[in-house]
Design an enzyme around this catalytic site. Structure first.
Site, PDB file in Angstrom:
ATOM      1  N   HIS A  14      -2.515 -12.570   3.344  1.00 54.37           N
ATOM      2  CA  HIS A  14      -2.069 -12.564   4.749  1.00 54.37           C
ATOM      3  C   HIS A  14      -2.846 -13.527   5.655  1.00 54.37           C
ATOM      4  CE1 HIS A  14      -5.301  -9.683   4.598  1.00 54.37           C
ATOM      5  NE2 HIS A  14      -4.538  -8.637   4.369  1.00 54.37           N
ATOM      6  N   HIS A  46      -8.932  -9.933   0.959  1.00 57.71           N
ATOM      7  CA  HIS A  46      -8.727  -9.773   2.404  1.00 57.71           C
ATOM      8  C   HIS A  46      -9.900 -10.490   3.046  1.00 57.71           C
ATOM      9  CE1 HIS A  46      -7.538  -7.251   6.057  1.00 57.71           C
ATOM     10  NE2 HIS A  46      -8.530  -8.029   6.443  1.00 57.71           N
ATOM     11  N   ASP A  82       2.661  -6.779   2.776  1.00 53.17           N
ATOM     12  CA  ASP A  82       1.535  -5.957   3.235  1.00 53.17           C
ATOM     13  C   ASP A  82       2.053  -4.628   3.783  1.00 53.17           C
ATOM     14  OD1 ASP A  82      -1.021  -5.126   3.732  1.00 53.17           O
ATOM     15  OD2 ASP A  82      -1.315  -6.347   5.526  1.00 53.17           O
ATOM     16  N   HIS A 108       1.798   4.022   8.341  1.00 49.50           N
ATOM     17  CA  HIS A 108       1.138   5.167   8.955  1.00 49.50           C
ATOM     18  C   HIS A 108       2.213   5.968   9.690  1.00 49.50           C
ATOM     19  CE1 HIS A 108      -2.880   3.478   8.232  1.00 49.50           C
ATOM     20  NE2 HIS A 108      -2.378   2.317   8.626  1.00 49.50           N
ATOM     21  N   HIS A 144       0.874  -1.171   0.000  1.00 53.77           N
ATOM     22  CA  HIS A 144       0.000   0.000   0.000  1.00 53.77           C
ATOM     23  C   HIS A 144       0.913   1.223   0.000  1.00 53.77           C
ATOM     24  CE1 HIS A 144      -3.594  -2.376   1.488  1.00 53.77           C
ATOM     25  NE2 HIS A 144      -2.602  -3.154   1.907  1.00 53.77           N
ATOM     26  N   PHE A 145       0.993   1.896  -1.144  1.00 52.63           N
ATOM     27  CA  PHE A 145       1.885   3.055  -1.255  1.00 52.63           C
ATOM     28  C   PHE A 145       1.142   4.385  -1.107  1.00 52.63           C
ATOM     29  CE2 PHE A 145       5.643   0.900  -3.700  1.00 52.63           C
ATOM     30  CZ  PHE A 145       6.006   0.256  -2.530  1.00 52.63           C
ATOM     31  N   ARG A 146      -0.174   4.343  -0.839  1.00 48.67           N
ATOM     32  CA  ARG A 146      -0.953   5.466  -0.291  1.00 48.67           C
ATOM     33  C   ARG A 146      -1.235   6.614  -1.250  1.00 48.67           C
ATOM     34  NH1 ARG A 146      -2.951   2.460   3.666  1.00 48.67           N
ATOM     35  NH2 ARG A 146      -1.592   2.121   5.461  1.00 48.67           N
ATOM     36  N   ASN A 175      -6.874   0.840  -2.047  1.00 51.22           N
ATOM     37  CA  ASN A 175      -7.533   1.647  -1.008  1.00 51.22           C
ATOM     38  C   ASN A 175      -6.832   2.983  -0.807  1.00 51.22           C
ATOM     39  OD1 ASN A 175      -5.426   0.054   0.042  1.00 51.22           O
ATOM     40  ND2 ASN A 175      -6.248   0.142   2.113  1.00 51.22           N
TER      41      ASN A 175
END
Length: 445
Positions: free
Chosen positions: A234, A181, A305, A309, A64-66, A96
């Site tokens: 996961h 997921h 994964d 944050h 997840h590179f946001r 996401n």
């Protein structure tokens, strides 16, 4: 007349489909052109790999590179930098973001953002929702798409698809392997009151093992009924490993370095919010089952994964603290340490980080050291001893749950399509990452 190559990697121990052995590797036009004794050949560039081990390029199939929308945590540039510093040649990035990656325009936007900014090769998941299910068969075939990702739990807004009807609608409309997921959102909602404020040891009680296996049973039943292939991300529980071992005809399995390395309650007591992820870090008996799944071939791939944050966000009292931790830069040294300590072989590591991805996701030209494939290499020093530190993390978040971890084995160079993009902990050139190509989406590419 002696052969000439663009690059020869000389004198390393090569691990590939033929096993382990000393060999040179010749690269021409960004592709593997020869493997063997190339002592009589010449090259425009030579990499001296004596004393080092040469692996197929490590592929991280869950990050997840946001970007877009959450760039204060991470972006495509900083995430890719973390990847290549960690020996990773390609990543599959999750939907996401804000806005979510759920249509052709959002996918095209990510690919445009990646161009000339991402050091590593890349592909992006399209998120499956109730609203876009009918279009997913077209979306999954777009260039740069690694497949459809569905959140059965642990998401918000339109990306959450908790119901069997919604999951079935998505499965009916896709032909590639769907990625999930798998946590039961209905049980999670019932158990949220069990969260103890400021007590992260309650996280695996809220998101208990039953939440995972209940969802995975539902998912497999739908896949069987509809004749579809699924990839369960996961996996964390003993029950899931045992169950999925009986359903390998439809289900492939991912495990993460975090779940193979950290255990509850110790990780929560030591790291507090920095140990919080979904599904949770669980107790030792579940970790032991994951290692059995690795040993017995139930696990198909490793994914980090990587879901960073900020420190301030993670410092909020539970359950206000967000779930997720960085991991793409530490995947290789953490897992090489498990190799050094005898928990898995180097050949199995390769299977979980490159051969497995090639097989499960149908990579067109990556994942193997073999003639005609992209010349992607992760070159490691199995004898290196180095301590993982917060300050060496390239992620914008600036921390790692493995701070202080004494690694046995370290990535020395990352080579992508014949170009060294990292050597000895330093980036060596401009960002030239390209979209990954897939066998089931080659038309028009």
């Amino acid at each position: 007349m002696p052969e000439t190559y663009d690059l020869i990697v000389r004198g390393g121990e090569v691990v590939n489909h033929a096993g382990r052995g000393m060999a040179d590797i010749g690269v021409r036009g960004g592709k593997f052109a020869a493997i063997g004794d190339l002592s009589q050949a010449s090259a425009g560039e030579t990499f001296d790999a004596r004393g080092l081990t040469v692996l197929p390029g490590v592929i991280d199939s869950q990050v997840h590179f946001r970007e877009p929308g959450l760039e204060w945590k991470e972006d495509l540039e900083t995430g890719a930098r973390s990847a290549v510093l960690g020996g990773v040649v390609a990543v599959f990035e999750m939907p996401n973001t804000e806005p979510t990656t759920t249509d052709a325009e959002a996918l095209a936007d990510k690919l445009a953002r990646a161009r000339d900014r991402m050091q590593c090769d890349h592909a992006f998941y399209v998120g499956g929702t109730h609203e876009n299910a009918q279009y997913l068969g077209e979306l999954e075939r777009l260039p740069g798409c690694c497949g459809v990702k569905v959140f059965m739990g642990a998401s918000t807004g339109t990306l959450l698809v908790p119901d069997d009807e919604g999951v079935a609608a998505i499965l009916r409309n896709i032909n590639r392997r769907g990625t999930f997921h798998s946590e039961d959102e209905y049980r999670l909602a019932e158990r949220r009151p069990l969260a103890r404020t400021g007590d992260w040891t309650s996280h695996p009680e809220v998101r208990d093992a039953e939440s995972a296996i209940r969802s995975t049973r539902r998912l497999v039943a739908l896949a069987k009924k509809l004749g579809k292939r699924i990839h369960v991300l996961h996996v964390t529980t003993a029950a899931e490993i045992a169950f999925l071992a009986d359903h390998k005809d439809v289900a492939s399995v991912e495990v993460t370095p975090q779940h193979l390395t950290l255990t509850a309650p110790e990780a929560y007591e030591r790291l507090k919010g920095f140990a919080q992820m979904n599904p949770p870090i669980r107790e030792a008996q579940h970790q032991q089952a994951l290692w059995r799944g690795v040993a017995m071939g139930v696990a198909d791939v490793l994914g980090s994964d990587h879901a960073p944050h900020t420190r301030d966000e993670k410092a909020r009292p539970y359950p206000a603290s967000p779930s997720g931790m960085p991991g793409v830069q530490t995947l290789v040294p953490v897992m090489l340490t498990h190799v050094a300590e005898g928990r898995l072989t180097l050949e199995r590591f390769v299977d979980l980080t490159s051969h497995g991805q090639q097989r499960i996701f149908g990579l067109a030209d990556k994942g193997r050291i073999a003639e005609g494939y992209d010349a992607d290499l992760t070159i490691v020093d199995l004898n290196a001893r180095k301590t993982i530190r917060h300050e060496e993390m390239a992620s914008r978040s600036g921390w790692t749950p493995f701070d202080g971890f004494e690694a046995r084995g370290w990535p020395i160079a990352t080579i992508i399509r014949g170009q060294a993009v990292m050597r000895d902990g330093a980036l060596t050139g401009p960002a030239q990452g390209r979209p990954v190509r897939f066998l089931e989406a080659l038309e028009g590419q």
